[in-house]
Structure formats: C-alpha cells, structure tokens
Design a protein around this motif. Structure first.
Motif, PDB file in Angstrom:
ATOM      1  N   PRO A  14       0.715  -1.021  -0.058  1.00  0.00           N
ATOM      2  CA  PRO A  14      -0.219   0.317  -0.514  1.00  0.00           C
ATOM      3  C   PRO A  14       0.847   1.202  -0.446  1.00  0.00           C
ATOM      4  O   PRO A  14       2.283   1.556   0.512  1.00  0.00           O
ATOM      5  CB  PRO A  14      -0.872   0.162   1.245  1.00  0.00           C
ATOM      6  CG  PRO A  14      -0.859  -1.572   1.553  1.00  0.00           C
ATOM      7  CD  PRO A  14       0.651  -1.989   0.891  1.00  0.00           C
ATOM      8  N   ARG A  15       0.376   2.460  -1.010  1.00  0.00           N
ATOM      9  CA  ARG A  15       1.466   3.260  -0.733  1.00  0.00           C
ATOM     10  C   ARG A  15       1.323   4.173   0.201  1.00  0.00           C
ATOM     11  O   ARG A  15       0.420   4.509   1.066  1.00  0.00           O
ATOM     12  CB  ARG A  15       0.892   4.585  -2.332  1.00  0.00           C
ATOM     13  CG  ARG A  15       1.410   5.427  -2.376  1.00  0.00           C
ATOM     14  CD  ARG A  15       0.940   6.004  -3.995  1.00  0.00           C
ATOM     15  NE  ARG A  15       1.415   5.226  -4.679  1.00  0.00           N
ATOM     16  CZ  ARG A  15       2.419   5.248  -5.568  1.00  0.00           C
ATOM     17  NH1 ARG A  15       3.207   5.962  -5.369  1.00  0.00           N
ATOM     18  NH2 ARG A  15       2.050   4.750  -6.860  1.00  0.00           N
ATOM     19  N   ARG A  16       2.664   4.734   0.308  1.00  0.00           N
ATOM     20  CA  ARG A  16       2.783   5.024   1.997  1.00  0.00           C
ATOM     21  C   ARG A  16       2.684   6.770   1.525  1.00  0.00           C
ATOM     22  O   ARG A  16       3.157   7.070   0.636  1.00  0.00           O
ATOM     23  CB  ARG A  16       3.821   4.576   3.071  1.00  0.00           C
ATOM     24  CG  ARG A  16       4.327   3.702   2.702  1.00  0.00           C
ATOM     25  CD  ARG A  16       6.345   3.685   2.806  1.00  0.00           C
ATOM     26  NE  ARG A  16       6.124   3.370   1.987  1.00  0.00           N
ATOM     27  CZ  ARG A  16       7.738   3.801   1.411  1.00  0.00           C
ATOM     28  NH1 ARG A  16       8.601   4.246   2.264  1.00  0.00           N
ATOM     29  NH2 ARG A  16       8.306   3.855   0.304  1.00  0.00           N
ATOM     30  N   ALA A  46       4.411  11.603  11.149  1.00  0.00           N
ATOM     31  CA  ALA A  46       5.501  10.355  12.558  1.00  0.00           C
ATOM     32  C   ALA A  46       5.783  11.295  13.234  1.00  0.00           C
ATOM     33  O   ALA A  46       6.332  10.725  14.393  1.00  0.00           O
ATOM     34  CB  ALA A  46       7.066  10.562  11.517  1.00  0.00           C
ATOM     35  N   SER A  47       6.465  12.957  13.212  1.00  0.00           N
ATOM     36  CA  SER A  47       6.401  13.140  14.743  1.00  0.00           C
ATOM     37  C   SER A  47       4.902  12.855  15.472  1.00  0.00           C
ATOM     38  O   SER A  47       4.970  12.638  16.511  1.00  0.00           O
ATOM     39  CB  SER A  47       6.212  15.149  14.854  1.00  0.00           C
ATOM     40  OG  SER A  47       7.612  14.934  13.431  1.00  0.00           O
ATOM     41  N   ALA A  48       3.381  12.415  15.538  1.00  0.00           N
ATOM     42  CA  ALA A  48       2.420  12.830  15.491  1.00  0.00           C
ATOM     43  C   ALA A  48       2.735  11.889  16.677  1.00  0.00           C
ATOM     44  O   ALA A  48       2.614  11.460  17.917  1.00  0.00           O
ATOM     45  CB  ALA A  48       1.357  13.030  15.571  1.00  0.00           C
ATOM     46  N   HIS A  49       3.466  10.037  15.733  1.00  0.00           N
ATOM     47  CA  HIS A  49       2.946   9.064  16.274  1.00  0.00           C
ATOM     48  C   HIS A  49       4.444   8.831  17.966  1.00  0.00           C
ATOM     49  O   HIS A  49       4.280   8.310  18.390  1.00  0.00           O
ATOM     50  CB  HIS A  49       4.198   8.429  15.118  1.00  0.00           C
ATOM     51  CG  HIS A  49       2.673   7.436  14.386  1.00  0.00           C
ATOM     52  ND1 HIS A  49       1.798   6.960  15.124  1.00  0.00           N
ATOM     53  CD2 HIS A  49       2.738   7.946  12.535  1.00  0.00           C
ATOM     54  CE1 HIS A  49       1.260   6.787  13.609  1.00  0.00           C
ATOM     55  NE2 HIS A  49       1.588   7.573  12.162  1.00  0.00           N
ATOM     56  N   ILE A  50       5.643   9.503  17.429  1.00  0.00           N
ATOM     57  CA  ILE A  50       6.233   9.834  18.023  1.00  0.00           C
ATOM     58  C   ILE A  50       5.773  10.038  19.154  1.00  0.00           C
ATOM     59  O   ILE A  50       6.469   9.586  20.217  1.00  0.00           O
ATOM     60  CB  ILE A  50       7.580  10.602  17.219  1.00  0.00           C
ATOM     61  CG1 ILE A  50       8.272   9.833  16.547  1.00  0.00           C
ATOM     62  CG2 ILE A  50       8.786  10.384  18.863  1.00  0.00           C
ATOM     63  CD1 ILE A  50       9.446  10.176  15.729  1.00  0.00           C
ATOM     64  N   ILE A  51       5.497  11.606  19.047  1.00  0.00           N
ATOM     65  CA  ILE A  51       4.579  12.100  20.378  1.00  0.00           C
ATOM     66  C   ILE A  51       3.790  11.331  21.593  1.00  0.00           C
ATOM     67  O   ILE A  51       3.760  10.848  22.683  1.00  0.00           O
ATOM     68  CB  ILE A  51       4.474  13.753  19.885  1.00  0.00           C
ATOM     69  CG1 ILE A  51       5.756  14.545  19.688  1.00  0.00           C
ATOM     70  CG2 ILE A  51       3.468  14.097  21.061  1.00  0.00           C
ATOM     71  CD1 ILE A  51       5.148  15.654  18.728  1.00  0.00           C
ATOM     72  N   THR A  52       3.300  10.837  20.634  1.00  0.00           N
ATOM     73  CA  THR A  52       2.200   9.872  20.985  1.00  0.00           C
ATOM     74  C   THR A  52       2.907   7.905  21.925  1.00  0.00           C
ATOM     75  O   THR A  52       2.513   8.200  22.581  1.00  0.00           O
ATOM     76  CB  THR A  52       1.270   9.204  19.961  1.00  0.00           C
ATOM     77  OG1 THR A  52       0.469   9.843  19.140  1.00  0.00           O
ATOM     78  CG2 THR A  52      -0.039   8.132  20.872  1.00  0.00           C
ATOM     79  N   ALA A  53       3.834   8.172  20.999  1.00  0.00           N
ATOM     80  CA  ALA A  53       4.176   7.043  21.935  1.00  0.00           C
ATOM     81  C   ALA A  53       5.289   7.734  23.209  1.00  0.00           C
ATOM     82  O   ALA A  53       5.783   6.569  24.376  1.00  0.00           O
ATOM     83  CB  ALA A  53       5.175   6.381  21.256  1.00  0.00           C
ATOM     84  N   THR A 108       5.383   4.522   7.217  1.00  0.00           N
ATOM     85  CA  THR A 108       4.537   4.769   6.663  1.00  0.00           C
ATOM     86  C   THR A 108       5.050   6.629   5.905  1.00  0.00           C
ATOM     87  O   THR A 108       4.134   6.908   5.657  1.00  0.00           O
ATOM     88  CB  THR A 108       3.729   5.225   8.476  1.00  0.00           C
ATOM     89  OG1 THR A 108       4.339   6.601   9.037  1.00  0.00           O
ATOM     90  CG2 THR A 108       3.871   4.553   9.265  1.00  0.00           C
ATOM     91  N   LEU A 109       6.738   6.626   5.873  1.00  0.00           N
ATOM     92  CA  LEU A 109       6.943   7.975   5.711  1.00  0.00           C
ATOM     93  C   LEU A 109       6.440   7.398   4.213  1.00  0.00           C
ATOM     94  O   LEU A 109       6.578   6.227   3.312  1.00  0.00           O
ATOM     95  CB  LEU A 109       7.835   8.403   6.129  1.00  0.00           C
ATOM     96  CG  LEU A 109       8.261   8.712   7.620  1.00  0.00           C
ATOM     97  CD1 LEU A 109       9.466   8.871   7.743  1.00  0.00           C
ATOM     98  CD2 LEU A 109       7.185   9.985   6.829  1.00  0.00           C
ATOM     99  N   ASN A 112      15.021   8.035   5.139  1.00  0.00           N
ATOM    100  CA  ASN A 112      15.568   8.547   6.382  1.00  0.00           C
ATOM    101  C   ASN A 112      15.684  10.185   6.499  1.00  0.00           C
ATOM    102  O   ASN A 112      15.706  10.367   8.094  1.00  0.00           O
ATOM    103  CB  ASN A 112      16.842   7.767   6.056  1.00  0.00           C
ATOM    104  CG  ASN A 112      18.030   8.455   4.771  1.00  0.00           C
ATOM    105  OD1 ASN A 112      17.124   8.968   4.336  1.00  0.00           O
ATOM    106  ND2 ASN A 112      18.927   8.574   5.005  1.00  0.00           N
ATOM    107  N   LYS A 113      15.842  10.812   5.683  1.00  0.00           N
ATOM    108  CA  LYS A 113      16.074  12.454   6.176  1.00  0.00           C
ATOM    109  C   LYS A 113      14.753  12.881   7.024  1.00  0.00           C
ATOM    110  O   LYS A 113      14.702  13.827   7.578  1.00  0.00           O
ATOM    111  CB  LYS A 113      15.983  13.164   5.057  1.00  0.00           C
ATOM    112  CG  LYS A 113      17.636  13.212   4.326  1.00  0.00           C
ATOM    113  CD  LYS A 113      17.545  13.911   3.412  1.00  0.00           C
ATOM    114  CE  LYS A 113      19.191  13.430   2.334  1.00  0.00           C
ATOM    115  NZ  LYS A 113      19.267  14.200   0.933  1.00  0.00           N
ATOM    116  N   ALA A 114      13.930  12.536   6.041  1.00  0.00           N
ATOM    117  CA  ALA A 114      12.109  13.095   7.313  1.00  0.00           C
ATOM    118  C   ALA A 114      11.973  12.352   8.733  1.00  0.00           C
ATOM    119  O   ALA A 114      11.518  12.837   9.563  1.00  0.00           O
ATOM    120  CB  ALA A 114      11.107  12.093   6.245  1.00  0.00           C
TER     121      ALA A 114
END
Length: 482
Positions: free
Chosen positions: A34-36, A43-50, A268-269, A275-277
């Motif tokens: 599936p296209r990401r 990604a920042s939201a996922h990290i902050i959530t975690a 998911t990116l 890697n840069k993102a």
C-alpha cells in the motif's frame, strides 16, 4: 526492485501482515505494498504519542530521587542519546544504502539485514516482550486515571470525609473492551488520525499538570526540595536511596522508549529519502517531549518536594478544582487509548505475517470480508485478526489487573527496552552498515556509549525488581484500589 507492471494489472492483491486486500495500481508503491503517505508531521505525531505516555507522570517522583542537578541533567542526556541513536537507526531502514537500498519494513527486518539471524531472534524477543509490557503499563495507567475521575466526583458530591475508595478492575475491563474494538484497525498506515488526537491529548494533560504545579508553587504550599534529591535520614536508608535512584533512571529510560517502533513509523513515510524525514521527525518529537518532561518533572518536584507522588496528577488531591484534574485524567485516558494501539501494531503485524506465511492458503487467515463500503469510509474484517487480537487484549487486561505496580512496572520496562533497542542494535547496525573498523576512534566511542547505557539499564532493572519485591509483601492480586 520490481516495477508495478510486473505484478499489477488494473488492480492488485497485497497487504501488510499477510492479509490480502485489493488495491488499484495507483494505490500501491514500487514494492507492491500500500502506497505510503506519511510526512514528517505524521511521524512526529506517532513519536509524541509513543513518547509522552504514562512515563511523563512519574518524572516528578524521579526528580525527587535525583535532585535539582542530577534530575534535569539525566533527562537531557537521555534525550541526546535517544536522538543520536534514532538517527543511526533511521539510516538502517534501507539496506545496504540508506537512500536507495532495499526497504526493511520492521525493526526485526532491519536487524536481519544488518546483523544476521541469531541477533534477529534476540531483537524480536526483546522488542515484543517490551511491547507486551508497555500495553500492560498503559492499561494500568488508564485505569488509575479513570478511577481518579470517579473518586474526585464522589468527594465533590458527598464531601471530603466520604469513603470514596474504588477498585481499578472495572476500569481495566472497560479499557480492554474498547481496545478490542480499536484493535481491528488493520495496520499502522490507518493510525495517523488516532495518533494526532492522542498527541493533542498528551499536550493537554501535560500542560494541565504543569499549570497545577505552578499554582501550587505560587501558593507557597510546597514540599522540601534539595540539590541531591530525597536525603538519607530516619525515613531513608543509604541502601534504599540507591534502589530508588536506580528506579528513577528506569522511569526516565521508559519515558524515552520509542525506538522499538521507529522502523514501523518510518515505514509509513512517503519515499524517497525516508531517513531524512525520520531524522527530522525524531528531533521534533524528542525535543517537544523533553520540554514537557522538564516542565512536568521540575515543577512537579518544586510543588511536592520529596513527597512527589509516583503519578503526578494524583498528588493534587481529589477536591478543588476537581473539574480540572478530571479534564487532565480524561486526556490521559484518550491518549493511552491511542498509544496502546501504536505500540500494539508491530506485534500484531509480526504474528499475522508469521501465521499467513505458515498457512498461506487458509482463507481463515487471509481473507477480508467487507463490512462497510461507502464513498467516505471502508472497513473490512478478518476472522483470524478478530479472534487473536481479542485474546491478546484479554490477556493484557488480566495481567494488568493482577500486578498494578505503577512506578516499578515503568522502571522495569525502561530497563528491558532502553539499552538493547534504543542503543545496542542501532549502534551495531550502524557499525555494520558503514563498515566501521574495530578500535578506530568512532568505533571506540560508540562502544563506550553502548557500555555506559548497558550499566544504566542493569541498574534500573535491579532497582525495579527490588521495588516490586517490596510491593508483593503487601499486595493482594485483583484487589487494587484507589
């Protein structure tokens, strides 16, 4: 890597975790998955959530053990180590080249590509044990917050002298039932909306806790603080001071544990240059959370002193302003609902990939049945996913009910996960990928970092086990009350 035309006509059957779903040619990427569509901000939201999870609530207590110098310094050091090793891990998402190499879809895939089969098994055991433990910790924390809401409203209605003790167990069961429904979300790619909501909730309750602590400091009704934390004396022996210091390190390590799902977030990116993102997202996520950690830890310690509670919000009492404490606890529950799913998805995907590989022709394992199919919302159900994820959540709930040791559980989880998943594997994979020769300056510095973090994890594990041993002397299973 194949072009789309090699495996797609007008539509394809692909899917993560081995569960087949139909996608049009435009909906899949060059690897047939599936296209990401993820960005730095999702990604920042996922990290902050975690990262901003139940760990933030224990930081005032951790500061009380470490003091004004060691406490903030330790937080900054853990933040720097986490950001640095996250950048190493982000470069290992593709192998052998970090930009043009083959994608590794999970943390275990990354270890397999760089370090071989044996270390992959070690990594998998550590990662999934930690994910399993975190779900137990989040269930405990959510139930504490729900019980606190009931208790504060009871005091508000019946007066401050009323008997308002309440059992955690019904709230753990309710949380578990909700997670059974949310666990039917197929994969990480469908979780962005939940992570964004959860991230906002984490900001809300952290700021509420900071605001209440500042108000307490301004009022002058504060506890005693010191440079070295809680002081040795009549109430605290030298041995106990050592153990509580170790447990504080474990709590802080747990507060920064998200590397175990970093590769899954990076997957998911949108390409290219994931890697840069991911590096930008890691810097944004960890920097944001560190600001909140410093505020919660320092103001919480300033407000409560050596009597800082294990769960910061419970220290403000259950009286007035009861509505504000209730609001913060509601935010915690909503946040942990999302965080539970963020940490579960890699574990779900691993089990479902293994079973579908073992029995590829079993429709029970792979077939998706459309339940809702509208222009705006589509939902499919898989029978195996429904059954096994329900059993998993039930087991987590029962274990949470049997051992609700908030601080000690957090410290043990931090100890188990921090060194191997946040430091050891990223460092070793980076050395392997970059072909850094042994005993060069860079290799030596990386190994020193490795060794120091190992010692910290061992100390935290010893402190948390000692604390749990003390709790077991007075605890009766399934009878926890707030």
């Amino acid at each position: 890597m194949s072009e789309k035309g090699d495996f797609c006509g007008e539509s394809c059957e692909v899917g993560s975790a081995g569960v087949k779903e139909r996608y049009t040619e435009e909906e899949v990427d060059d690897a047939g998955r599936p296209r990401r569509t993820g960005t730095v901000w999702t990604a920042s939201a996922h990290i902050i959530t975690a990262v901003i999870g139940s760990g933030v609530l224990s930081l005032a207590w951790a500061m009380a053990q470490l003091g004004w110098i060691a406490g903030p310094t330790t937080l900054f050091i853990f933040a720097l180590v986490t950001v640095y090793t996250s950048t190493l891990l982000a470069d290992c998402y593709r192998s052998p080249d970090p930009v043009f190499g083959k994608r590794n879809y999970t943390y275990m895939d990354t270890v397999r590509a760089n370090l071989g089969r044996t270390k992959t098994w070690i990594c998998g055991f550590t990662q999934y044990l930690n994910l399993f433990g975190i779900t137990i910790g989040y269930t405990i924390t959510a139930s504490i917050s729900m019980a606190a809401i009931k208790k504060s409203n009871c005091y508000h209605r019946k007066g401050h002298k009323a008997s308002c003790e309440t059992s955690d167990n019904p709230f753990m069961i309710a949380f578990g039932i909700l997670q059974i429904f949310l666990s039917q979300i197929p994969n990480f790619h469908k979780l962005s909306w939940l992570s964004i909501v959860a991230a906002f909730m984490s900001f809300a309750y952290s700021l509420t806790g900071v605001g209440l602590a500042i108000a307490k400091v301004i009022s002058g009704n504060t506890g005693k603080t010191s440079i070295n934390g809680e002081e040795i004396g009549v109430d605290l022996t030298e041995a106990r001071k050592v153990w509580t210091t170790f447990r504080a390190l474990g709590d802080i390590a747990f507060a920064y544990s998200y590397s175990l799902i970093l590769i899954e977030i990076q997957d998911t990116l949108r390409s290219p240059a994931e890697n840069k993102a991911m590096k930008k997202a890691s810097i944004i996520g960890v920097s944001t959370t560190t600001v909140f950690y410093i505020l919660c830890g320092c103001f919480g310690y300033a407000a409560f002193g050596k009597h800082a509670p294990g769960n910061m919000l419970t220290g403000f009492g259950f009286y007035e302003p009861f509505w504000l404490v209730d609001f913060a606890n509601v935010c915690i529950v909503v946040h942990l609902v999302g965080a539970f799913q963020v940490f579960c998805q890699p574990l779900y995907a691993a089990v479902e990939s293994w079973t579908s590989g073992k029995w590829p022709n079993a429709k029970f394992m792979t077939r998706e049945y459309p339940m809702i199919d509208t222009q705006y919302f589509k939902y499919k159900i898989n029978i195996f996913r429904l059954i096994w994820r329900t059993i998993f959540v039930a087991i987590v709930t029962v274990l949470a009910m049997s051992m609700p040791f908030f601080n000690d559980i957090l410290a043990l989880l931090g100890a188990i996960g921090f060194w191997p998943l946040t430091v050891y594997f990223p460092v070793e994979m980076y050395i392997s990928q970059k072909k850094i020769r042994p005993f060069t300056t860079k290799w030596t510095m990386l190994q020193i970092l490795n060794f120091i973090c190992l010692l910290v994890s061992l100390a935290a594990a010893c402190g948390s086990i000692q604390g749990m041993a003390e709790d077991l002397h007075v605890y009766k299973p399934f009878k926890s009350k707030q």
